[in-house]
Design a protein around this motif. Structure first.
Motif, PDB file in Angstrom:
ATOM      1  N   ALA A  64       0.184   0.961 -10.865  1.00 40.98           N
ATOM      2  CA  ALA A  64      -0.289  -0.691 -10.069  1.00 40.98           C
ATOM      3  C   ALA A  64       0.707   0.315  -9.118  1.00 40.98           C
ATOM      4  CB  ALA A  64       0.358  -1.701 -10.856  1.00 40.98           C
ATOM      5  N   ASP A  65       0.016  -0.557  -7.973  1.00 44.02           N
ATOM      6  CA  ASP A  65       1.147  -0.213  -6.328  1.00 44.02           C
ATOM      7  C   ASP A  65       2.295  -1.169  -5.992  1.00 44.02           C
ATOM      8  OD1 ASP A  65      -1.586  -0.797  -3.618  1.00 44.02           O
ATOM      9  OD2 ASP A  65      -0.749   1.589  -5.326  1.00 44.02           O
ATOM     10  N   SER A  66       3.026  -1.898  -6.811  1.00 47.41           N
ATOM     11  CA  SER A  66       3.887  -2.839  -6.718  1.00 47.41           C
ATOM     12  C   SER A  66       5.364  -2.540  -8.287  1.00 47.41           C
ATOM     13  CB  SER A  66       3.976  -4.062  -7.460  1.00 47.41           C
ATOM     14  OG  SER A  66       3.303  -4.221  -8.234  1.00 47.41           O
ATOM     15  N   LEU A  67       4.624  -1.474  -8.787  1.00 43.58           N
ATOM     16  CA  LEU A  67       5.586  -0.848 -10.075  1.00 43.58           C
ATOM     17  C   LEU A  67       6.101   0.638  -9.852  1.00 43.58           C
ATOM     18  CD1 LEU A  67       3.406  -2.218 -13.231  1.00 43.58           C
ATOM     19  CD2 LEU A  67       5.459  -3.401 -11.223  1.00 43.58           C
ATOM     20  N   LYS A  68       5.173   1.158  -8.512  1.00 46.11           N
ATOM     21  CA  LYS A  68       5.491   2.580  -8.346  1.00 46.11           C
ATOM     22  C   LYS A  68       6.913   2.988  -8.540  1.00 46.11           C
ATOM     23  CE  LYS A  68       1.306   4.055  -6.448  1.00 46.11           C
ATOM     24  NZ  LYS A  68       0.272   4.753  -5.473  1.00 46.11           N
ATOM     25  N   GLY A  69       7.046   3.698  -8.872  1.00 48.16           N
ATOM     26  CA  GLY A  69       9.219   4.342  -8.728  1.00 48.16           C
ATOM     27  C   GLY A  69       9.624   3.294  -9.563  1.00 48.16           C
ATOM     28  N   ARG A  70       9.491   1.722 -10.161  1.00 50.11           N
ATOM     29  CA  ARG A  70      10.388   2.041 -11.690  1.00 50.11           C
ATOM     30  C   ARG A  70       9.475   2.292 -12.892  1.00 50.11           C
ATOM     31  NH1 ARG A  70      10.522  -3.227 -11.360  1.00 50.11           N
ATOM     32  NH2 ARG A  70       8.322  -4.174 -10.717  1.00 50.11           N
ATOM     33  N   PHE A  71       8.517   2.263 -12.949  1.00 50.21           N
ATOM     34  CA  PHE A  71       7.664   2.444 -13.898  1.00 50.21           C
ATOM     35  C   PHE A  71       7.396   3.925 -14.356  1.00 50.21           C
ATOM     36  CE2 PHE A  71       6.625  -2.259 -15.628  1.00 50.21           C
ATOM     37  CZ  PHE A  71       7.543  -2.615 -15.249  1.00 50.21           C
ATOM     38  N   THR A  72       7.328   4.684 -16.286  1.00 49.55           N
ATOM     39  CA  THR A  72       6.574   5.221 -15.945  1.00 49.55           C
ATOM     40  C   THR A  72       6.165   6.288 -17.366  1.00 49.55           C
ATOM     41  OG1 THR A  72       8.612   7.208 -14.176  1.00 49.55           O
ATOM     42  CG2 THR A  72       7.327   8.403 -15.960  1.00 49.55           C
ATOM     43  N   ILE A  73       5.159   6.726 -17.136  1.00 49.22           N
ATOM     44  CA  ILE A  73       4.473   6.916 -17.969  1.00 49.22           C
ATOM     45  C   ILE A  73       3.909   8.354 -18.798  1.00 49.22           C
ATOM     46  CG2 ILE A  73       2.214   7.575 -16.946  1.00 49.22           C
ATOM     47  CD1 ILE A  73       1.070   6.155 -19.204  1.00 49.22           C
ATOM     48  N   SER A  74       4.352   8.254 -20.448  1.00 45.54           N
ATOM     49  CA  SER A  74       4.967   9.328 -20.575  1.00 45.54           C
ATOM     50  C   SER A  74       3.921   9.906 -21.894  1.00 45.54           C
ATOM     51  CB  SER A  74       6.226  10.420 -20.553  1.00 45.54           C
ATOM     52  OG  SER A  74       6.854   9.224 -21.759  1.00 45.54           O
ATOM     53  N   ARG A  75       3.503  10.791 -22.703  1.00 44.50           N
ATOM     54  CA  ARG A  75       2.849  10.894 -23.862  1.00 44.50           C
ATOM     55  C   ARG A  75       3.525  12.182 -24.525  1.00 44.50           C
ATOM     56  NH1 ARG A  75      -1.330  14.106 -24.701  1.00 44.50           N
ATOM     57  NH2 ARG A  75      -2.236  15.666 -22.605  1.00 44.50           N
ATOM     58  N   ASP A  76       2.948  12.027 -25.969  1.00 37.95           N
ATOM     59  CA  ASP A  76       3.241  13.427 -26.815  1.00 37.95           C
ATOM     60  C   ASP A  76       2.098  13.510 -27.288  1.00 37.95           C
ATOM     61  OD1 ASP A  76       5.637  12.967 -28.269  1.00 37.95           O
ATOM     62  OD2 ASP A  76       4.073  12.370 -28.964  1.00 37.95           O
ATOM     63  N   ASP A  77       2.033  14.615 -28.260  1.00 40.91           N
ATOM     64  CA  ASP A  77       0.672  14.384 -29.260  1.00 40.91           C
ATOM     65  C   ASP A  77       0.920  13.130 -30.358  1.00 40.91           C
ATOM     66  OD1 ASP A  77       0.763  18.183 -30.476  1.00 40.91           O
ATOM     67  OD2 ASP A  77      -0.543  16.567 -28.541  1.00 40.91           O
ATOM     68  N   THR A  78       1.687  12.092 -30.660  1.00 36.75           N
ATOM     69  CA  THR A  78       1.303  11.339 -30.835  1.00 36.75           C
ATOM     70  C   THR A  78       1.817  10.115 -31.045  1.00 36.75           C
ATOM     71  OG1 THR A  78       3.290  11.339 -32.599  1.00 36.75           O
ATOM     72  CG2 THR A  78       1.993  12.574 -33.886  1.00 36.75           C
TER      73      THR A  78
END
Length: 129
Positions: A64-78
């Motif tokens: 979301a444009d308003s959240l760029k730079g403050r929120f980060t998504i990441s993942r691993d296999d589970t």
């Protein structure tokens, strides 16, 4: 079938950070599109971020444009994660993780809640001033 369980929500002061986790059972995340959405009282569920895995080109992410730079998504296999920093009072909401194994050539469709088949129960994030 995929079961999703969020954790990591809580109460934090404005300017603080939280990391949400979303654990999956049933299948791994390796072939899914993943998303974090949030819903504040009286408001519609809205996109926070989405990650689309494309075998030949790797992950694509949307914020979301308003959240760029403050929120980060990441993942691993589970599991997948949402790192939130510099939190604001207006970030207060129930946060949901979501997943789908549907493929759409138009990856922008993964920014829509209706695209997702699997949802967690939600975790409350409250940011105090």
């Amino acid at each position: 079938q995929v079961q999703l369980v969020e954790s990591g929500g809580g109460l934090v002061q404005a300017g603080g950070s939280l990391r949400l986790s979303c654990a999956a059972s049933g299948r791994t995340f390796s072939s899914h599109a993943l998303g974090w959405f949030r819903q504040a009282p009286g408001k519609e569920r809205e996109l926070v971020t989405a990650m689309v895995f494309i075998a030949w080109s790797g992950d694509s992410t949307y914020y979301a444009d308003s959240l760029k730079g403050r929120f980060t998504i990441s993942r691993d296999d589970t599991a997948m994660y949402l790192q939130m920093s510099n939190l604001k009072v207006e970030d207060t909401a129930v946060y949901y993780c979501a997943a789908t194994n549907r493929y759409y050539s138009d990856s922008s469709l993964y920014t829509r809640a209706a695209t997702y088949d699997y949802w967690g129960q939600g975790t409350q994030v409250t940011v105090s001033s």
